[in-house]
Scaffold this motif. Structure first.
Motif: not given
Length: 237
Positions: A19-40
Protein backbone atom coordinates in the motif's frame (compact mmCIF):
# COMPACT_ATOMS: atom_id res chain seq x y z
CA UNK A 1 23.41 -1.58 -20.78
CA UNK A 2 23.16 -4.76 -18.74
CA UNK A 3 21.68 -2.84 -15.81
CA UNK A 4 18.60 -2.22 -17.94
CA UNK A 5 17.92 -5.90 -18.48
CA UNK A 6 18.35 -6.90 -14.84
CA UNK A 7 16.14 -4.02 -13.68
CA UNK A 8 13.18 -5.00 -15.85
CA UNK A 9 11.78 -7.67 -13.55
CA UNK A 10 11.91 -5.30 -10.58
CA UNK A 11 9.94 -2.58 -12.32
CA UNK A 12 7.24 -4.93 -13.58
CA UNK A 13 6.35 -5.60 -9.95
CA UNK A 14 5.56 -1.94 -9.17
CA UNK A 15 1.84 -2.47 -9.70
CA UNK A 16 2.00 -5.23 -7.09
CA UNK A 17 3.79 -3.19 -4.42
CA UNK A 18 2.34 -2.85 -0.91
CA UNK A 19 0.00 0.00 0.00
CA UNK A 20 2.71 2.52 0.77
CA UNK A 21 3.75 2.39 -2.90
CA UNK A 22 0.28 3.46 -4.03
CA UNK A 23 0.58 7.18 -4.92
CA UNK A 24 -2.70 8.12 -3.23
CA UNK A 25 -1.75 6.23 -0.07
CA UNK A 26 1.71 7.77 -0.05
CA UNK A 27 0.39 11.30 -0.41
CA UNK A 28 -2.23 10.51 2.21
CA UNK A 29 0.49 9.38 4.63
CA UNK A 30 2.26 12.72 4.21
CA UNK A 31 -0.95 14.63 4.98
CA UNK A 32 -0.39 18.37 5.24
CA UNK A 33 3.28 17.82 4.39
CA UNK A 34 2.42 16.12 1.09
CA UNK A 35 4.25 18.69 -1.02
CA UNK A 36 7.51 18.32 0.88
CA UNK A 37 7.15 14.56 1.12
CA UNK A 38 6.67 14.35 -2.64
CA UNK A 39 9.79 16.46 -3.22
CA UNK A 40 11.82 14.16 -0.96
CA UNK A 41 10.65 11.10 -2.92
CA UNK A 42 11.57 12.73 -6.24
CA UNK A 43 14.94 13.85 -4.86
CA UNK A 44 15.78 10.33 -3.68
CA UNK A 45 14.57 8.64 -6.87
CA UNK A 46 16.58 11.02 -9.04
CA UNK A 47 19.95 9.62 -8.04
CA UNK A 48 20.27 8.71 -4.37
CA UNK A 49 20.19 4.91 -4.55
CA UNK A 50 16.58 4.01 -3.77
CA UNK A 51 15.30 3.18 -7.24
CA UNK A 52 11.99 1.45 -6.49
CA UNK A 53 9.72 4.45 -5.84
CA UNK A 54 6.49 5.41 -7.66
CA UNK A 55 7.91 8.52 -9.32
CA UNK A 56 5.90 8.66 -12.56
CA UNK A 57 2.54 7.70 -11.09
CA UNK A 58 3.17 9.90 -8.04
CA UNK A 59 3.65 12.97 -10.24
CA UNK A 60 0.61 12.09 -12.33
CA UNK A 61 -1.54 11.77 -9.20
CA UNK A 62 -0.13 15.02 -7.80
CA UNK A 63 -1.37 16.74 -10.96
CA UNK A 64 -4.80 15.13 -10.53
CA UNK A 65 -5.01 16.31 -6.93
CA UNK A 66 -3.89 19.83 -7.83
CA UNK A 67 -6.72 19.92 -10.37
CA UNK A 68 -9.19 18.75 -7.72
CA UNK A 69 -10.00 15.77 -9.93
CA UNK A 70 -9.51 12.83 -7.56
CA UNK A 71 -12.45 10.47 -7.18
CA UNK A 72 -14.53 10.62 -3.99
CA UNK A 73 -12.64 7.69 -2.43
CA UNK A 74 -9.22 9.07 -3.25
CA UNK A 75 -10.22 12.64 -2.48
CA UNK A 76 -10.86 11.63 1.12
CA UNK A 77 -7.37 10.10 1.32
CA UNK A 78 -5.64 13.26 0.17
CA UNK A 79 -7.98 15.97 1.45
CA UNK A 80 -5.24 17.50 3.63
CA UNK A 81 -2.50 17.50 0.97
CA UNK A 82 -3.11 21.03 -0.30
CA UNK A 83 -1.09 20.47 -3.49
CA UNK A 84 -0.96 23.47 -5.84
CA UNK A 85 -0.07 23.28 -9.52
CA UNK A 86 2.32 26.24 -9.54
CA UNK A 87 4.26 24.86 -6.58
CA UNK A 88 4.53 21.40 -8.16
CA UNK A 89 5.67 22.73 -11.53
CA UNK A 90 8.45 24.69 -9.81
CA UNK A 91 9.33 22.39 -6.93
CA UNK A 92 9.37 18.98 -8.62
CA UNK A 93 11.96 19.88 -11.30
CA UNK A 94 14.18 21.49 -8.67
CA UNK A 95 14.04 18.34 -6.52
CA UNK A 96 14.80 16.22 -9.59
CA UNK A 97 17.75 18.40 -10.57
CA UNK A 98 19.25 18.35 -7.08
CA UNK A 99 18.80 14.57 -6.80
CA UNK A 100 20.57 14.04 -10.11
CA UNK A 101 23.43 16.33 -9.13
CA UNK A 102 23.91 14.51 -5.83
CA UNK A 103 23.82 11.18 -7.65
CA UNK A 104 26.51 12.37 -10.06
CA UNK A 105 28.87 13.34 -7.25
CA UNK A 106 28.17 10.10 -5.41
CA UNK A 107 29.25 8.27 -8.53
CA UNK A 108 32.21 10.59 -9.11
CA UNK A 109 33.74 10.19 -5.65
CA UNK A 110 32.65 6.77 -4.43
CA UNK A 111 31.20 5.22 -7.58
CA UNK A 112 34.16 3.07 -8.50
CA UNK A 113 34.22 1.54 -5.03
CA UNK A 114 30.49 0.81 -5.23
CA UNK A 115 30.87 -1.27 -8.39
CA UNK A 116 32.39 -4.69 -7.69
CA UNK A 117 33.16 -7.55 -10.12
CA UNK A 118 31.05 -10.00 -8.11
CA UNK A 119 28.31 -7.55 -7.02
CA UNK A 120 24.73 -8.62 -7.54
CA UNK A 121 23.54 -5.32 -8.98
CA UNK A 122 26.33 -2.72 -9.24
CA UNK A 123 28.74 -4.84 -11.23
CA UNK A 124 32.07 -3.38 -12.30
CA UNK A 125 31.42 -4.23 -15.94
CA UNK A 126 28.51 -1.78 -15.88
CA UNK A 127 31.02 1.09 -15.65
CA UNK A 128 32.80 -0.09 -18.77
CA UNK A 129 29.51 -0.57 -20.59
CA UNK A 130 28.22 2.80 -19.37
CA UNK A 131 31.32 4.59 -20.61
CA UNK A 132 30.98 2.94 -24.01
CA UNK A 133 27.25 3.67 -24.02
CA UNK A 134 27.80 7.38 -23.31
CA UNK A 135 30.56 7.55 -25.92
CA UNK A 136 28.34 5.91 -28.53
CA UNK A 137 25.02 7.64 -27.87
CA UNK A 138 26.10 10.80 -26.15
CA UNK A 139 24.86 12.59 -23.05
CA UNK A 140 21.29 12.66 -24.43
CA UNK A 141 21.04 9.34 -22.59
CA UNK A 142 20.81 11.31 -19.32
CA UNK A 143 17.69 13.06 -20.63
CA UNK A 144 16.05 9.82 -21.80
CA UNK A 145 16.87 8.08 -18.50
CA UNK A 146 14.52 10.46 -16.69
CA UNK A 147 11.57 8.63 -18.18
CA UNK A 148 12.68 5.10 -17.19
CA UNK A 149 12.17 3.90 -13.59
CA UNK A 150 15.30 2.62 -11.80
CA UNK A 151 17.45 3.81 -14.71
CA UNK A 152 16.80 7.45 -13.76
CA UNK A 153 18.20 6.67 -10.30
CA UNK A 154 21.30 4.85 -11.52
CA UNK A 155 22.13 6.99 -14.57
CA UNK A 156 23.57 9.97 -12.63
CA UNK A 157 25.65 7.66 -10.44
CA UNK A 158 26.99 5.75 -13.43
CA UNK A 159 27.64 9.02 -15.31
CA UNK A 160 29.70 10.31 -12.41
CA UNK A 161 31.62 7.06 -12.02
CA UNK A 162 32.25 7.02 -15.79
CA UNK A 163 33.71 10.55 -15.56
CA UNK A 164 31.17 12.27 -17.82
CA UNK A 165 31.94 16.00 -18.06
CA UNK A 166 30.07 17.77 -15.28
CA UNK A 167 28.86 20.70 -17.38
CA UNK A 168 27.40 18.41 -20.03
CA UNK A 169 25.78 16.15 -17.45
CA UNK A 170 24.28 19.16 -15.65
CA UNK A 171 22.76 20.53 -18.85
CA UNK A 172 20.93 17.30 -19.71
CA UNK A 173 20.06 16.66 -16.08
CA UNK A 174 18.37 20.06 -15.80
CA UNK A 175 16.48 19.75 -19.08
CA UNK A 176 15.41 16.19 -18.31
CA UNK A 177 14.19 17.07 -14.80
CA UNK A 178 12.13 19.99 -16.10
CA UNK A 179 10.52 18.11 -18.98
CA UNK A 180 9.87 14.97 -16.93
CA UNK A 181 8.87 16.57 -13.63
CA UNK A 182 6.73 19.45 -14.85
CA UNK A 183 5.50 17.51 -17.88
CA UNK A 184 3.96 14.58 -15.99
CA UNK A 185 2.40 16.87 -13.38
CA UNK A 186 0.80 18.97 -16.13
CA UNK A 187 -0.37 15.81 -17.91
CA UNK A 188 -2.13 14.63 -14.75
CA UNK A 189 -3.60 18.09 -14.22
CA UNK A 190 -4.98 18.24 -17.77
CA UNK A 191 -6.25 14.66 -17.99
CA UNK A 192 -7.85 15.03 -14.59
CA UNK A 193 -10.53 17.17 -16.18
CA UNK A 194 -11.90 14.08 -17.96
CA UNK A 195 -14.29 12.05 -15.82
CA UNK A 196 -13.30 8.75 -17.44
CA UNK A 197 -9.70 9.28 -16.27
CA UNK A 198 -10.90 9.49 -12.67
CA UNK A 199 -12.68 6.14 -13.06
CA UNK A 200 -9.66 4.40 -14.59
CA UNK A 201 -6.92 5.46 -12.17
CA UNK A 202 -5.66 1.95 -11.36
CA UNK A 203 -5.43 0.80 -15.03
CA UNK A 204 -3.66 4.08 -15.79
CA UNK A 205 -1.05 3.33 -13.10
CA UNK A 206 -0.40 -0.05 -14.72
CA UNK A 207 -0.20 1.59 -18.16
CA UNK A 208 2.32 4.14 -16.87
CA UNK A 209 4.51 1.33 -15.52
CA UNK A 210 4.30 -0.64 -18.77
CA UNK A 211 5.13 2.38 -20.92
CA UNK A 212 8.01 3.27 -18.59
CA UNK A 213 9.67 -0.14 -18.91
CA UNK A 214 9.37 -0.36 -22.71
CA UNK A 215 12.92 1.03 -23.21
CA UNK A 216 14.29 -1.67 -20.87
CA UNK A 217 12.32 -4.39 -22.63
CA UNK A 218 13.63 -3.17 -25.99
CA UNK A 219 17.20 -3.14 -24.71
CA UNK A 220 16.78 -6.68 -23.36
CA UNK A 221 15.41 -7.83 -26.73
CA UNK A 222 18.32 -6.30 -28.63
CA UNK A 223 20.89 -7.90 -26.34
CA UNK A 224 19.22 -11.29 -26.60
CA UNK A 225 19.02 -11.00 -30.38
CA UNK A 226 22.68 -10.03 -30.60
CA UNK A 227 23.65 -12.97 -28.39
CA UNK A 228 21.66 -15.33 -30.61
CA UNK A 229 23.26 -13.94 -33.75
CA UNK A 230 26.76 -14.28 -32.31
CA UNK A 231 26.29 -17.83 -31.06
CA UNK A 232 26.58 -19.61 -34.47
CA UNK A 233 29.75 -17.64 -35.21
CA UNK A 234 31.29 -18.73 -31.91
CA UNK A 235 30.31 -22.35 -32.53
CA UNK A 236 31.79 -22.26 -36.01
CA UNK A 237 35.10 -21.01 -34.69
Amino acid sequence: MTVLTEATSTVTNVALMPGFMDPFNLIGYFGAFAFWGLLIVIFIESGVLFPVLPGDSLLFVAGLIAAGSASAEHAQQVEDSGLKLWALVIGVPIAGILGGQVGYWIGRYVGTSMFKPDARFLKEKYLVEAHEFFEKRGPFTIFIARFVPIVRTLAPIVAGAAQMKYAIFSLYNVVGAIVWGAGIVLLGYWLGSFEIIQKLIEPIFILIVLVSILPMVWEWYKRRKNSTDEAPVSDAV
